[in-house]
Design a protein around this motif. Structure first.
Motif, PDB file in Angstrom:
ATOM      1  N   GLY A 127       0.818  -1.203   0.000  1.00  0.00           N
ATOM      2  CA  GLY A 127       0.000   0.000   0.000  1.00  0.00           C
ATOM      3  C   GLY A 127       0.849   1.249   0.000  1.00  0.00           C
ATOM      4  N   PHE A 128       0.212   2.362  -0.294  1.00  0.00           N
ATOM      5  CA  PHE A 128       0.922   3.639  -0.379  1.00  0.00           C
ATOM      6  C   PHE A 128       0.771   4.422   0.917  1.00  0.00           C
ATOM      7  N   VAL A 129       1.897   4.977   1.358  1.00  0.00           N
ATOM      8  CA  VAL A 129       1.911   5.787   2.577  1.00  0.00           C
ATOM      9  C   VAL A 129       2.740   7.045   2.330  1.00  0.00           C
ATOM     10  N   ALA A 130       2.550   8.023   3.181  1.00  0.00           N
ATOM     11  CA  ALA A 130       3.309   9.271   3.059  1.00  0.00           C
ATOM     12  C   ALA A 130       4.780   9.046   3.372  1.00  0.00           C
ATOM     13  N   GLY A 131       5.630   9.812   2.684  1.00  0.00           N
ATOM     14  CA  GLY A 131       7.068   9.673   2.891  1.00  0.00           C
ATOM     15  C   GLY A 131       7.485   9.934   4.319  1.00  0.00           C
ATOM     16  N   SER A 132       6.843  10.894   4.984  1.00  0.00           N
ATOM     17  CA  SER A 132       7.222  11.189   6.365  1.00  0.00           C
ATOM     18  C   SER A 132       6.859  10.038   7.291  1.00  0.00           C
ATOM     19  N   VAL A 133       5.755   9.341   7.018  1.00  0.00           N
ATOM     20  CA  VAL A 133       5.376   8.181   7.816  1.00  0.00           C
ATOM     21  C   VAL A 133       6.352   7.045   7.548  1.00  0.00           C
ATOM     22  N   ALA A 134       6.737   6.875   6.290  1.00  0.00           N
ATOM     23  CA  ALA A 134       7.697   5.831   5.933  1.00  0.00           C
ATOM     24  C   ALA A 134       9.045   6.073   6.584  1.00  0.00           C
ATOM     25  N   ALA A 135       9.404   7.352   6.768  1.00  0.00           N
ATOM     26  CA  ALA A 135      10.714   7.677   7.333  1.00  0.00           C
ATOM     27  C   ALA A 135      10.883   7.133   8.742  1.00  0.00           C
ATOM     28  N   ALA A 136       9.772   6.917   9.451  1.00  0.00           N
ATOM     29  CA  ALA A 136       9.853   6.356  10.798  1.00  0.00           C
ATOM     30  C   ALA A 136      10.278   4.891  10.764  1.00  0.00           C
ATOM     31  N   GLY A 137      10.072   4.220   9.618  1.00  0.00           N
ATOM     32  CA  GLY A 137      10.501   2.831   9.478  1.00  0.00           C
ATOM     33  C   GLY A 137       9.589   1.859  10.192  1.00  0.00           C
ATOM     34  N   ARG A 138       9.698   0.599   9.796  1.00  0.00           N
ATOM     35  CA  ARG A 138       8.936  -0.464  10.447  1.00  0.00           C
ATOM     36  C   ARG A 138       9.627  -1.789  10.119  1.00  0.00           C
ATOM     37  N   ALA A 139       9.896  -2.581  11.133  1.00  0.00           N
ATOM     38  CA  ALA A 139      10.525  -3.875  10.916  1.00  0.00           C
ATOM     39  C   ALA A 139       9.664  -4.719   9.986  1.00  0.00           C
ATOM     40  N   GLY A 140      10.316  -5.338   9.008  1.00  0.00           N
ATOM     41  CA  GLY A 140       9.610  -6.212   8.078  1.00  0.00           C
ATOM     42  C   GLY A 140       8.941  -5.499   6.929  1.00  0.00           C
TER      43      GLY A 140
END
Length: 300
Positions: free
Chosen positions: A240-253
């Motif tokens: 799915g698509f998410v905002a770049g700033s949300v993606a910058a926080a990262g998520r394992a996996g």
């Protein structure tokens, strides 16, 4: 009983001399004496004993002095409080924000605002963009960081830098090995999307980008907010698509990749009711326009 007359009485009570007291409050002596006499008439008793050589407080004047000082002091405090509120230095500011906004530079900007205006009580409310529009129209919040275009009439906006959208996909997904994912390669891939009701403009543009690339999106689930969507991606439910700033926080996996052609940008703006932005909100709006934090509000 006006404050100016009380100030005249206090001056003569402290100076025990009419000319010096009149000079102290920047009045002519006749005007000063007239104010003191009018005050005594209003109180109904003599506050001063005076002749050509002597001025002294009567017992009534002595009893009157401290309450008069308190009244003048309170009046000055009230005037100062009103002026601070009119400047936006005190009071309450109710700010709505989306999850996307709070993953950008908004917290930094609010910290700067608190440092400049510590007397303002900030009330922060997280809600999606359509809910913020309704809250603004109902007067439940004063200012909002949301995603236009807006459907609610009577709202003013200040555009902020848009937010790039990136693809979130499981780290083990074959497409995660690519630096850029082509939209046509998402044919048949389970897709997670935010409900159209949350952001119809971006939703329609995203679906349009798929169709333009010759792909019919395979939507398997709607999810909001974006942090929940990322959790579903980590669980292998789809991409799915998410905002770049949300993606910058990262998520394992979870891996985050740009797509080609580029996904539509998520617009961001400040919004408020026309003519109803309180002074503190005007200060925050000015800060958002001028500060580096405001310019990066959606692009950090």
């Amino acid at each position: 009983m006006d404050i100016r007359s009380l100030a005249c009485f206090i001056a003569v009570a402290e100076e025990l001399h009419f000319r010096r007291a009149a000079e102290r409050v920047f009045l002519s002596q006749p005007a000063f004496s007239a104010r003191v006499r009018a005050l005594e008439d209003e109180v109904g008793v003599a506050l001063l004993e005076r002749d050509r050589r002597h001025v002294a407080l009567t017992s009534a004047g002595l009893a009157f002095l401290e309450p008069a000082r308190a009244a003048v002091r309170h009046a000055a405090e009230a005037r100062s409080a009103a002026q601070r509120a009119a400047r936006g230095d005190t009071g309450r500011l109710r700010l709505g924000f989306s999850v996307v906004a709070f993953h950008g530079a908004l917290p930094q900007m609010l910290n700067e605002f608190r440092g400049r205006h510590p007397g303002v009580a900030l009330e922060l409310v997280e809600m999606n963009s359509p809910s913020q529009e309704l809250a603004l129209a109902a007067g439940e919040i004063d200012l909002a960081v949301l995603h236009p275009p807006l459907d609610t009439p009577g709202l003013s906006t200040q555009a902020l830098p848009g937010e790039p959208l990136v693809l979130a996909l499981p780290s083990a997904h074959p497409l995660a090995r690519r630096r850029t994912v082509k939209l046509r390669d998402l044919h048949g891939v389970p897709l997670l999307v935010a409900p159209r009701s949350v952001g119809p403009h971006v939703y329609d543009r995203l679906i349009g980008a798929f169709l333009q690339a010759g792909v019919t999106p395979h939507i398997v689930q709607e999810a909001t907010p974006m942090t929940t969507l990322i959790g579903l991606v980590a669980a292998g439910a789809g991409v799915g698509f998410v905002a770049g700033s949300v993606a910058a926080a990262g998520r394992a996996g979870v891996a985050f990749r740009p797509v080609s052609p580029a996904a539509p940008e998520l617009p961001v703006a400040l919004a408020w009711r026309e003519g109803r932005l309180p002074p503190a909100g005007q200060l925050l709006l000015a800060l958002a326009k001028a500060s580096k934090a405001g310019k990066r509000l959606a692009s950090s």
